[in-house]
Structure formats: structure tokens, C-alpha cells
Design a protein around this motif. Structure first.
Motif, PDB file in Angstrom:
ATOM      1  N   ALA A 141       0.832  -1.209   0.000  1.00 15.46           N
ATOM      2  CA  ALA A 141       0.000   0.000   0.000  1.00 15.46           C
ATOM      3  C   ALA A 141       0.862   1.252   0.000  1.00 15.46           C
ATOM      4  CB  ALA A 141      -0.932  -0.009   1.214  1.00 15.46           C
ATOM      5  N   ALA A 142       1.957   1.239   0.745  1.00 17.65           N
ATOM      6  CA  ALA A 142       2.850   2.406   0.806  1.00 17.65           C
ATOM      7  C   ALA A 142       3.492   2.673  -0.548  1.00 17.65           C
ATOM      8  CB  ALA A 142       3.913   2.190   1.879  1.00 17.65           C
ATOM      9  N   ARG A 143       3.893   1.611  -1.250  1.00 21.71           N
ATOM     10  CA  ARG A 143       4.501   1.787  -2.580  1.00 21.71           C
ATOM     11  C   ARG A 143       3.491   2.387  -3.549  1.00 21.71           C
ATOM     12  NH1 ARG A 143       6.753  -3.279  -1.438  1.00 21.71           N
ATOM     13  NH2 ARG A 143       5.118  -4.350  -2.619  1.00 21.71           N
ATOM     14  N   LYS A 144       2.283   1.850  -3.547  1.00 20.95           N
ATOM     15  CA  LYS A 144       1.255   2.316  -4.484  1.00 20.95           C
ATOM     16  C   LYS A 144       0.860   3.761  -4.209  1.00 20.95           C
ATOM     17  CE  LYS A 144       0.708  -1.446  -6.905  1.00 20.95           C
ATOM     18  NZ  LYS A 144       1.057  -1.480  -8.358  1.00 20.95           N
ATOM     19  N   THR A 145       0.777   4.113  -2.943  1.00 16.52           N
ATOM     20  CA  THR A 145       0.315   5.448  -2.572  1.00 16.52           C
ATOM     21  C   THR A 145       1.386   6.511  -2.743  1.00 16.52           C
ATOM     22  OG1 THR A 145      -1.180   4.443  -0.948  1.00 16.52           O
ATOM     23  CG2 THR A 145      -0.748   6.804  -0.731  1.00 16.52           C
ATOM     24  N   SER A 146       2.626   6.177  -2.361  1.00 18.78           N
ATOM     25  CA  SER A 146       3.689   7.191  -2.332  1.00 18.78           C
ATOM     26  C   SER A 146       4.508   7.267  -3.610  1.00 18.78           C
ATOM     27  CB  SER A 146       4.636   6.895  -1.169  1.00 18.78           C
ATOM     28  OG  SER A 146       5.356   5.692  -1.395  1.00 18.78           O
ATOM     29  N   GLY A 147       4.559   6.158  -4.377  1.00 20.87           N
ATOM     30  CA  GLY A 147       5.412   6.137  -5.558  1.00 20.87           C
ATOM     31  C   GLY A 147       6.867   5.831  -5.247  1.00 20.87           C
ATOM     32  N   VAL A 148       7.194   5.606  -3.969  1.00 22.76           N
ATOM     33  CA  VAL A 148       8.555   5.238  -3.581  1.00 22.76           C
ATOM     34  C   VAL A 148       8.659   3.715  -3.624  1.00 22.76           C
ATOM     35  CG1 VAL A 148      10.295   5.316  -1.752  1.00 22.76           C
ATOM     36  CG2 VAL A 148       8.785   7.276  -2.118  1.00 22.76           C
ATOM     37  N   LYS A 149       9.517   3.196  -4.457  1.00 16.86           N
ATOM     38  CA  LYS A 149       9.577   1.755  -4.711  1.00 16.86           C
ATOM     39  C   LYS A 149      10.529   1.054  -3.747  1.00 16.86           C
ATOM     40  CE  LYS A 149       6.800   2.480  -8.121  1.00 16.86           C
ATOM     41  NZ  LYS A 149       5.364   2.141  -7.981  1.00 16.86           N
ATOM     42  N   LEU A 150      10.090   0.915  -2.512  1.00 13.60           N
ATOM     43  CA  LEU A 150      10.854   0.184  -1.506  1.00 13.60           C
ATOM     44  C   LEU A 150      10.076  -1.058  -1.070  1.00 13.60           C
ATOM     45  CD1 LEU A 150      12.178   3.049   0.814  1.00 13.60           C
ATOM     46  CD2 LEU A 150      13.417   1.851  -0.993  1.00 13.60           C
ATOM     47  N   ASN A 151      10.798  -2.081  -0.705  1.00 16.79           N
ATOM     48  CA  ASN A 151      10.168  -3.321  -0.263  1.00 16.79           C
ATOM     49  C   ASN A 151       9.921  -3.356   1.235  1.00 16.79           C
ATOM     50  OD1 ASN A 151      10.109  -5.276  -2.710  1.00 16.79           O
ATOM     51  ND2 ASN A 151      12.152  -4.379  -2.789  1.00 16.79           N
ATOM     52  N   ASP A 152      10.623  -2.502   1.987  1.00 14.82           N
ATOM     53  CA  ASP A 152      10.529  -2.573   3.449  1.00 14.82           C
ATOM     54  C   ASP A 152      10.610  -1.175   4.040  1.00 14.82           C
ATOM     55  OD1 ASP A 152      10.511  -3.302   6.075  1.00 14.82           O
ATOM     56  OD2 ASP A 152      12.275  -4.589   5.983  1.00 14.82           O
ATOM     57  N   PHE A 153       9.472  -0.505   4.121  1.00 12.04           N
ATOM     58  CA  PHE A 153       9.445   0.844   4.690  1.00 12.04           C
ATOM     59  C   PHE A 153       9.740   0.827   6.187  1.00 12.04           C
ATOM     60  CE2 PHE A 153       7.293   1.615   0.749  1.00 12.04           C
ATOM     61  CZ  PHE A 153       7.490   2.958   0.467  1.00 12.04           C
ATOM     62  N   ASN A 154       9.408  -0.280   6.862  1.00 12.97           N
ATOM     63  CA  ASN A 154       9.503  -0.339   8.322  1.00 12.97           C
ATOM     64  C   ASN A 154      10.897  -0.640   8.845  1.00 12.97           C
ATOM     65  OD1 ASN A 154       7.101   0.332   9.682  1.00 12.97           O
ATOM     66  ND2 ASN A 154       6.136  -1.546   8.986  1.00 12.97           N
ATOM     67  N   CYS A 155      11.818  -0.998   7.980  1.00 14.06           N
ATOM     68  CA  CYS A 155      13.163  -1.359   8.442  1.00 14.06           C
ATOM     69  C   CYS A 155      13.819  -0.163   9.139  1.00 14.06           C
ATOM     70  CB  CYS A 155      14.024  -1.822   7.269  1.00 14.06           C
ATOM     71  SG  CYS A 155      15.690  -2.327   7.751  1.00 14.06           S
ATOM     72  N   GLY A 156      14.284  -0.378  10.366  1.00 13.24           N
ATOM     73  CA  GLY A 156      14.901   0.719  11.116  1.00 13.24           C
ATOM     74  C   GLY A 156      16.303   1.045  10.659  1.00 13.24           C
ATOM     75  N   LEU A 157      16.929   0.129   9.921  1.00 13.50           N
ATOM     76  CA  LEU A 157      18.311   0.331   9.467  1.00 13.50           C
ATOM     77  C   LEU A 157      18.311   1.110   8.155  1.00 13.50           C
ATOM     78  CD1 LEU A 157      21.286  -0.242   9.999  1.00 13.50           C
ATOM     79  CD2 LEU A 157      21.018  -2.426   8.805  1.00 13.50           C
ATOM     80  N   LYS A 158      18.693   2.382   8.239  1.00 11.55           N
ATOM     81  CA  LYS A 158      18.722   3.261   7.072  1.00 11.55           C
ATOM     82  C   LYS A 158      19.940   4.160   7.143  1.00 11.55           C
ATOM     83  CE  LYS A 158      13.728   3.630   6.091  1.00 11.55           C
ATOM     84  NZ  LYS A 158      13.230   2.619   7.033  1.00 11.55           N
ATOM     85  N   ALA A 159      20.343   4.675   5.983  1.00  9.04           N
ATOM     86  CA  ALA A 159      21.461   5.614   5.910  1.00  9.04           C
ATOM     87  C   ALA A 159      21.014   6.851   5.145  1.00  9.04           C
ATOM     88  CB  ALA A 159      22.661   4.965   5.226  1.00  9.04           C
ATOM     89  N   TYR A 160      21.494   8.009   5.584  1.00  7.44           N
ATOM     90  CA  TYR A 160      21.086   9.276   4.983  1.00  7.44           C
ATOM     91  C   TYR A 160      22.301  10.201   4.828  1.00  7.44           C
ATOM     92  CZ  TYR A 160      16.820   7.816   7.509  1.00  7.44           C
ATOM     93  OH  TYR A 160      15.774   7.106   8.044  1.00  7.44           O
ATOM     94  N   LYS A 161      22.237  11.045   3.823  1.00 13.69           N
ATOM     95  CA  LYS A 161      23.114  12.203   3.832  1.00 13.69           C
ATOM     96  C   LYS A 161      22.675  13.117   4.972  1.00 13.69           C
ATOM     97  CE  LYS A 161      24.252  12.494  -1.105  1.00 13.69           C
ATOM     98  NZ  LYS A 161      24.100  13.296  -2.334  1.00 13.69           N
TER      99      LYS A 161
END
Length: 315
Positions: A141-161
């Protein structure tokens, strides 16, 4: 500074020392300059005592303690405010996120040019019924609604600039949608990396099935904010116009019928079309008012503190 590791936590006293030692080993073996920012989100165990001890032993460890439990989004926001690293890594404190993933995530940001890289726990050790299936539905649902093609929005492990975390506003329970917030802020180069998921070693999960219900509600909120957050009248005005037009159409029909046809001889107030017209015109007016109020609030809003910090260490 190369890396800031931001770790929100609630009652994770048993895992903190092991997690710190693991992160420190990875950082030192890769010759990173780093800081570890623990945000104690109102723990009722001895988590803060452990953080205090770690900070006294290492200048790399910094701590933020909330007065009470304000939520993961607020904890991340506080950590992002303090983070000084060129790359900011977020992870959970329960040892289910693997610190050995940090060097590759760092490389994807620095060398591959991603604004944000999200972890994907492709192989999970959670319950299939209580977490895996709801998570897959939520991510779809998150992919369809937001257009962001991620498989796991809930994963706490992320990296950012660093510039990304300084330009997004994480509030409420929007930590699930940081990639969407980043996209809406103009940071569109978003990548994904399969990461190792580990079974929980200590304690119990702090999240139940209700988080998915809240997640879907937040998804509706962020969809609205991303499309109409800066122009609420465009939505409410359009809905108001449609409802008002329907009501006016029924009113016009009743007027023509009464003046020129008058086939039934009934009073206008005895006909159901009258109440449809009245209701839709009132609803249309309310939509217009909602749009005006939204525009006024948007222009007069002020930033408010969403959490209270009790103590800070090493800042």
C-alpha cells in the motif's frame, strides 16, 4: 566526522552494551570517525544508567533522555537535530539490525551518490501471521500510494546524507515514511539494500498489530499532506464545489417543477429531493470553510516542541 549512528530506544537495558561494542568494533576496523547517539524515549528500566556509563567511558557515545515516552518519531527527530556526521545511520537497539551493514550503507551514500538508502529485511525471523503478512500488505500500500519503490518501509536500518535529516520533519508516527518525506523534500535518489535480520535476543517487541493500523492511517495522512499540504483549498474547495453543484442542481429541478410542471401538487418540503439539495449544499459549504481554515492555519502555524528532554550527555 564520517558517521552519526542514531539509536532510539525504549527499555533495552540488556542489549545496549553489546550493541555499542559491536558498533565500535565496526567503526574502528573501518577507520571511521563516528558518534553514537542513544535517545532514551522514556525507559522505565536501567537503560539510561547504561547509556551514562557508556558515555563516561567513551567520548563517541552521546545520550538524550526524554522526560517520558514521546514515540520513535520524536526520538529520531531529536537525534537528527544533534547528528554531526556526513552520513547518518539509524538502527534499532534490540540487536535485530546488524551493525556490520554500516560500511556498505556508508559507501552507497558517499560513493554511489544516494540521498537515502533503506534496509530490506528480505528474510525475517518474525511471526508470519502477526508481522510478516501485515508488513507485506502495508509495504504494498505504501509503494502504491507514495510512488517510492521500496520493499521494506519499516526497516529501522537506514542511511542518509546529513542534509536529508536536517531538512525533513519527522513527527507523530511518521518514522515509517521517512523515505516519502525525503522524496517530498526533493531528495529523490533513494536506494535499497538487502540487510541481515536477526532474531530478537533480549526482551520483547514494543510494537503490536496496532502499529499497522496506525501505519495505514498515517499513510492516508502523508498522502494528503504530500498532495494538498500546501494547498488545502484545492482539495476541500473542489469537494465543496461538487457538493454545492449537486445541491444547486436538485434545487433548480425542484424550482422548475414547482413553477411550470407542478405535476404532483406536493409542497417542495415534502419531496426527498429537497433534503438532498439542502444536505449537499450545507456539506459543500462546510468543505469550503474547511479549506479556508486550512489555508489560514497553514499561514499562521508556528513550530511547537513535540518532546521534552530531561538530560543530555557529551553534547
Amino acid at each position: 566526522m564520517n558517521i552519526s549512528v542514531v539509536i532510539p530506544l525504549l527499555n533495552e537495558e540488556e542489549s545496549l552494551i553489546e550493541l555499542h561494542d559491536w558498533i565500535a568494533k565496526v567503526m574502528q576496523s573501518n577507520h571511521f570517525t563516528y558518534e553514537i547517539i542513544f535517545i532514551d524515549d522514556g525507559s522505565t528500566d536501567t537503560s539510561w544508567n547504561v547509556i551514562s556509563k557508556l558515555s563516561s567511558l567513551s567520548k563517541h557515545v552521546k545520550g538524550i533522555r526524554f522526560l517520558k515516552n514521546f514515540g520513535k518519531s520524536q526520538a529520531l527527530h531529536a537525534g537528527f537535530e544533534k547528528a554531526k556526521g556526513d552520513v547518518v545511520i539509524t538502527m534499532d537497539a534490540d540487536l535485530q539490525d546488524n551493525p556490520d551493514e554500516i560500511p556498505k550503507l556508508y559507501s552507497m551514500i558517499v560513493n554511489d551518490g544516494f540521498d537515502l538508502v533503506s534496509g530490506w529485511k528480505k528474510k525475517r525471523y518474525d511471526s508470519v501471521i502477526s508481522k510478516n503478512l501485515p508488513s507485506k500488505l502495508f509495504n504494498w500500500a505504501a509503494r502504491k500510494t507514495s510512488g517510492v519503490k521500496l520493499n521494506d518501509f519499516n526497516c529501522g536500518l537506514k542511511a542518509y546524507k546529513n542534509v536529508v535529516v536536517k531538512n525533513i520533519d519527522v513527527n507523530g508516527e511518521m518514522h515509517r515514511y521517512i523515505p516519502v518525506l525525503s522524496k517530498n523534500a526533493g531528495f529523490t535518489k533513494i536506494g535499497e539494500k538487502i540487510v541481515q535480520h536477526q532474531a530478537r535476543k533480549y526482551g520483547e517487541t514494543k510494537f503490536g498489530v496496532e502499529r499497522f493500523i496506525n501505519g495505514f492511517l498515517d499513510l492516508i495522512t502523508i498522502w494528503f499532506l504530500s498532495r494538498f499540504g500546501k494547498r488545502p483549498m484545492h482539495l476541500f474547495g473542489a469537494l465543496g464545489f461538487i457538493m454545492f453543484a449537486i445541491g444547486f442542481g436538485f434545487s433548480f429541478y425542484l424550482g422548475i417543477d414547482k413553477l411550470y410542471l407542478n405535476r404532483t401538487g406536493r409542497l417542495i418540503t415534502e419531496r426527498p429531493q429537497f433534503y438532498i439539495a439542502l444536505s449537499t449544499m450545507i456539506i459543500g459549504t462546510q468543505f469550503f470553510v474547511a479549506g479556508f481554515l486550512g489555508e489560514i492555519i497553514l499561514r499562521t502555524k508556528r513550530d511547537k516542541t513535540r518532546y521534552s528532554i530531561k538530560k543530555e550527555l557529551n553534547f
